[in-house]
Design a protein around this motif. Structure first.
Motif, short mmCIF file in Angstrom:
data_model
loop_
_atom_site.label_atom_id
_atom_site.label_comp_id
_atom_site.label_asym_id
_atom_site.label_seq_id
_atom_site.Cartn_x
_atom_site.Cartn_y
_atom_site.Cartn_z
N PRO A 51 3.50 -7.69 31.01
CA PRO A 51 4.48 -7.39 32.06
C PRO A 51 4.43 -8.35 33.25
O PRO A 51 5.47 -8.73 33.78
CB PRO A 51 4.15 -5.95 32.48
N ALA A 52 3.23 -8.75 33.66
CA ALA A 52 3.12 -9.67 34.80
C ALA A 52 3.69 -11.04 34.45
O ALA A 52 4.37 -11.67 35.27
CB ALA A 52 1.67 -9.80 35.24
N GLU A 53 3.44 -11.52 33.24
CA GLU A 53 3.98 -12.80 32.80
C GLU A 53 5.50 -12.72 32.64
O GLU A 53 6.22 -13.66 32.97
CB GLU A 53 3.33 -13.27 31.49
N PHE A 54 5.97 -11.59 32.14
CA PHE A 54 7.42 -11.42 31.99
C PHE A 54 8.09 -11.45 33.37
O PHE A 54 9.14 -12.06 33.54
CB PHE A 54 7.75 -10.12 31.25
N GLU A 55 7.46 -10.83 34.34
CA GLU A 55 8.00 -10.86 35.70
C GLU A 55 8.04 -12.29 36.23
O GLU A 55 9.00 -12.70 36.88
CB GLU A 55 7.18 -9.97 36.63
N ARG A 56 6.99 -13.08 35.95
CA ARG A 56 6.98 -14.48 36.37
C ARG A 56 8.10 -15.26 35.69
O ARG A 56 8.77 -16.08 36.31
CB ARG A 56 5.63 -15.14 36.01
N LEU A 57 8.32 -14.98 34.40
CA LEU A 57 9.41 -15.63 33.66
C LEU A 57 10.75 -15.29 34.30
O LEU A 57 11.56 -16.19 34.58
CB LEU A 57 9.39 -15.19 32.20
N VAL A 58 10.99 -14.02 34.55
CA VAL A 58 12.26 -13.59 35.15
C VAL A 58 12.45 -14.24 36.52
O VAL A 58 13.52 -14.76 36.83
CB VAL A 58 12.33 -12.05 35.23
N ASP A 59 11.40 -14.24 37.33
CA ASP A 59 11.49 -14.85 38.66
C ASP A 59 11.82 -16.34 38.55
O ASP A 59 12.62 -16.87 39.33
CB ASP A 59 10.19 -14.66 39.44
N GLY A 60 11.20 -17.03 37.59
CA GLY A 60 11.46 -18.45 37.40
C GLY A 60 12.88 -18.74 36.96
O GLY A 60 13.53 -19.66 37.44
N ILE A 61 13.38 -17.92 36.05
CA ILE A 61 14.76 -18.09 35.58
C ILE A 61 15.73 -17.86 36.74
O ILE A 61 16.66 -18.63 36.94
CB ILE A 61 15.07 -17.13 34.41
N ARG A 62 15.49 -16.81 37.49
CA ARG A 62 16.38 -16.50 38.62
C ARG A 62 16.28 -17.56 39.70
O ARG A 62 17.26 -17.83 40.40
CB ARG A 62 16.05 -15.12 39.18
N GLY A 63 15.11 -18.18 39.84
CA GLY A 63 14.91 -19.20 40.87
C GLY A 63 15.77 -20.44 40.67
O GLY A 63 16.05 -21.16 41.64
#
Length: 182
Positions: A51-63
């Motif tokens: 879940p923490a890595e998925f959140e980082r992925l989502v944040d990166g995509i949105r960034g």
């Protein structure tokens, strides 16, 4: 009703289930990569399960949608949207804000992928149609959308969204789709 949304951690479970449906050569369509901060980062299925890595992925995509984002050289500013129905991840769409020479020749402004178990339901067409006002807001009109010359399904999707065939280059059909509904 399925709709395009900004990537969200709320669909984590179904994102992973969709990933499991893809053949290894199709995994790139999950878009589990980011190009923000001047570095490229790719996630494996196993990493994205955390879940923490998925959140980082989502944040990166949105960034990447931030106009001030520093992207990897060769990557143009882009927006990724996910096609969801409630908490069910059905697909993804990438909208490139500008076209580099390779994108003008082959890639286009818009690329999309529908989860295998949800194909042949009209979702690709709906995704493309829903993305056109977003493209218009970015000042893109018309949008270039391409597909492999032998991909009849994608050709029908693009034409259903109003795509006008310009030509074929390097095995790719190039369509221009109006984004304003004047």
């Amino acid at each position: 009703m399925p709709t395009l949304v900004e990537p969200t951690v709320a669909v984590h479970r179904s994102f992973l289930a969709a990933w499991d449906e893809l053949r290894p050569e199709e995994e790139r369509w999950m878009g589990a990569e980011t190009f923000v901060g001047g570095e490229e980062e790719n996630w494996t299925r196993e990493q994205a399960a955390d879940p923490a890595e998925f959140e980082r992925l989502v944040d990166g995509i949105r960034g990447a949608t931030d106009p001030d984002a520093v992207l990897v050289p060769g990557i143009v500013p882009y927006t990724v949207l996910w096609f969801v129905d409630g908490l069910e991840w059905l697909g993804r769409l990438s909208l490139r804000h500008v076209l580099s020479p390779p994108l003008l020749e082959l890639g286009g402004h818009i690329g999309y992928c529908v989860r295998p178990s949800y194909r042949r339901r009209g979702y690709a067409t709906e995704m493309l149609v829903q993305s056109l006002p977003v493209a218009a807001e970015l000042g893109i009109d018309p949008a270039l959308v391409t597909c492999d010359a032998d991909n009849l399904a994608s050709r029908k999707v693009i034409q259903a969204a109003g795509g006008e065939l310009e030509d074929e280059r390097h095995g790719k059909l190039r369509f221009w789709v109006a984004t304003h509904t004047s």
